[in-house]
Design an enzyme around this catalytic site. Structure first.
Site, PDB file in Angstrom:
ATOM      1  N   GLY A  26      16.552 -79.900  93.533  1.00 32.55           N
ATOM      2  CA  GLY A  26      15.467 -79.749  94.499  1.00 32.55           C
ATOM      3  C   GLY A  26      15.396 -78.372  95.123  1.00 32.55           C
ATOM      4  O   GLY A  26      16.371 -77.607  95.122  1.00 32.55           O
ATOM      5  N   ASN A  27      14.227 -78.049  95.637  1.00 33.39           N
ATOM      6  CA  ASN A  27      14.011 -76.753  96.273  1.00 33.39           C
ATOM      7  C   ASN A  27      12.762 -76.795  97.132  1.00 33.39           C
ATOM      8  O   ASN A  27      11.821 -77.522  96.832  1.00 33.39           O
ATOM      9  CB  ASN A  27      13.892 -75.634  95.229  1.00 33.39           C
ATOM     10  N   GLY A  44      21.043 -73.248  92.435  1.00 33.45           N
ATOM     11  CA  GLY A  44      22.361 -73.816  92.216  1.00 33.45           C
ATOM     12  C   GLY A  44      23.354 -73.698  93.345  1.00 33.45           C
ATOM     13  O   GLY A  44      24.553 -73.909  93.132  1.00 33.45           O
ATOM     14  N   ASP A  74      12.748 -72.743  89.630  1.00 32.05           N
ATOM     15  CA  ASP A  74      11.356 -73.201  89.680  1.00 32.05           C
ATOM     16  C   ASP A  74      10.441 -72.231  90.419  1.00 32.05           C
ATOM     17  O   ASP A  74       9.285 -72.564  90.701  1.00 32.05           O
ATOM     18  CB  ASP A  74      11.274 -74.577  90.353  1.00 32.05           C
ATOM     19  N   HIS A  93      10.018 -79.320  95.480  1.00 34.33           N
ATOM     20  CA  HIS A  93      10.255 -80.038  94.226  1.00 34.33           C
ATOM     21  C   HIS A  93      11.528 -80.845  94.388  1.00 34.33           C
ATOM     22  O   HIS A  93      12.539 -80.326  94.863  1.00 34.33           O
ATOM     23  CB  HIS A  93      10.391 -79.062  93.061  1.00 34.33           C
ATOM     24  N   ASP A 118      -2.843 -93.148 104.009  1.00 36.06           N
ATOM     25  CA  ASP A 118      -2.664 -92.292 105.183  1.00 36.06           C
ATOM     26  C   ASP A 118      -2.364 -90.845 104.801  1.00 36.06           C
ATOM     27  O   ASP A 118      -2.566 -89.938 105.614  1.00 36.06           O
ATOM     28  CB  ASP A 118      -1.519 -92.816 106.056  1.00 36.06           C
ATOM     29  N   HIS A 167       9.255 -84.937  84.004  1.00 31.23           N
ATOM     30  CA  HIS A 167      10.009 -84.001  84.834  1.00 31.23           C
ATOM     31  C   HIS A 167      10.243 -84.594  86.224  1.00 31.23           C
ATOM     32  O   HIS A 167      11.329 -85.075  86.501  1.00 31.23           O
ATOM     33  CB  HIS A 167       9.264 -82.665  84.910  1.00 31.23           C
ATOM     34  N   TYR A 225      -6.378 -89.974 114.821  1.00 29.15           N
ATOM     35  CA  TYR A 225      -4.990 -90.438 114.828  1.00 29.15           C
ATOM     36  C   TYR A 225      -4.090 -89.413 115.531  1.00 29.15           C
ATOM     37  O   TYR A 225      -4.230 -88.206 115.320  1.00 29.15           O
ATOM     38  CB  TYR A 225      -4.504 -90.655 113.391  1.00 29.15           C
TER      39      TYR A 225
END
EC number: 5.1.3.4
Length: 228
Positions: A26-27, A44, A74, A93, A118, A167, A225
């Site tokens: 993730g990033n 990493g 990415d 991601h 929503d 992916h 809202y």
């Protein structure tokens, strides 16, 4: 850039906090539009040891202008989306379990209820698969291109996430924290859709009038809202 680096660091640290990542997966990134610079997670580096000063600053061509680490693998995907959609301020991601499960399935995450409505105005789409040439070429750049191909000219903040075939999910927002918020919601509605369709495989999409009401009361021109 220190303030933006701190924001991006905090947003990245939210990924394990909300259970969206395992190990170094993730990033998150954010963009300074005035300066044409993007801050993104280093590639990493473990979340347990990561600090705000470890965030990497790149220009819009991907050249590192500040930081001791290589940027996320990415990065080219993030940059392509920032170039195409000026309304984006942050991108994330992940490989969160339920949202990612729709990627090998090759299916959009269906809009089945008001929790989905929503945040997402319709199904969360799944891209086509990349060709061998696209993968062997500029893979990360082409991932961005296939996301753009799928979204087309739609307002990305009305569909603040997508599943890349085979992916995983990408999400975005007005800033880094908003992008992570949308990624959390995307994981939850992906899980809800899987459970709901398991209970009732013939389940239809949410009624369009209910979809419109829930999305527009939060995001429309006359939204009411929350607090002003």
């Amino acid at each position: 850039m220190q303030k933006l680096k701190q924001q991006v660091f905090e947003a990245n640290m939210d990924l394990p906090r909300y259970g969206l990542v395992t190990f170094t997966w993730g990033n998150v990134s954010a963009i300074d539009r005035e300066r044409g610079l993007v801050v993104i997670k280093p590639s990493g580096v473990a979340y347990e040891t990561m600090k705000a000063d470890d965030m990497v600053v790149v220009d819009m061509s991907g050249k590192v202008v500040e930081g001791k680490y290589r940027p996320s693998s990415d990065t080219a995907t993030h940059l392509e989306l920032y170039r195409r959609y000026p309304s984006l301020g942050g991108i994330v991601h992940t490989h969160s379990t339920h949202a990612t499960a729709w990627a090998p399935a090759g299916l959009a995450i269906p809009a089945l209820g008001t929790t989905h409505a929503d945040y997402f105005f319709g199904d969360i789409p799944c891209t086509r698969g990349l060709s061998e040439e696209e993968v062997q070429g500029e893979y990360e750049l082409n991932t961005g291109k296939v996301i753009i191909e799928t979204l087309g000219d739609a307002e990305p903040l009305h569909t603040p996430g997508i599943v890349v075939y085979q992916h995983g999910p990408f999400a975005w927002g007005k800033d880094a924290h908003d992008a992570v918020h949308n990624a959390v919601v995307m994981e939850e509605v992906a899980k809800m859709a899987w459970i709901a369709r398991s209970i009732n495989p013939q389940l239809n999409h949410i009624d369009s009038f209910l979809m419109n009401k829930h999305f527009m009361r939060k995001h429309g021109p006359n939204a009411y809202y929350g607090q002003k």
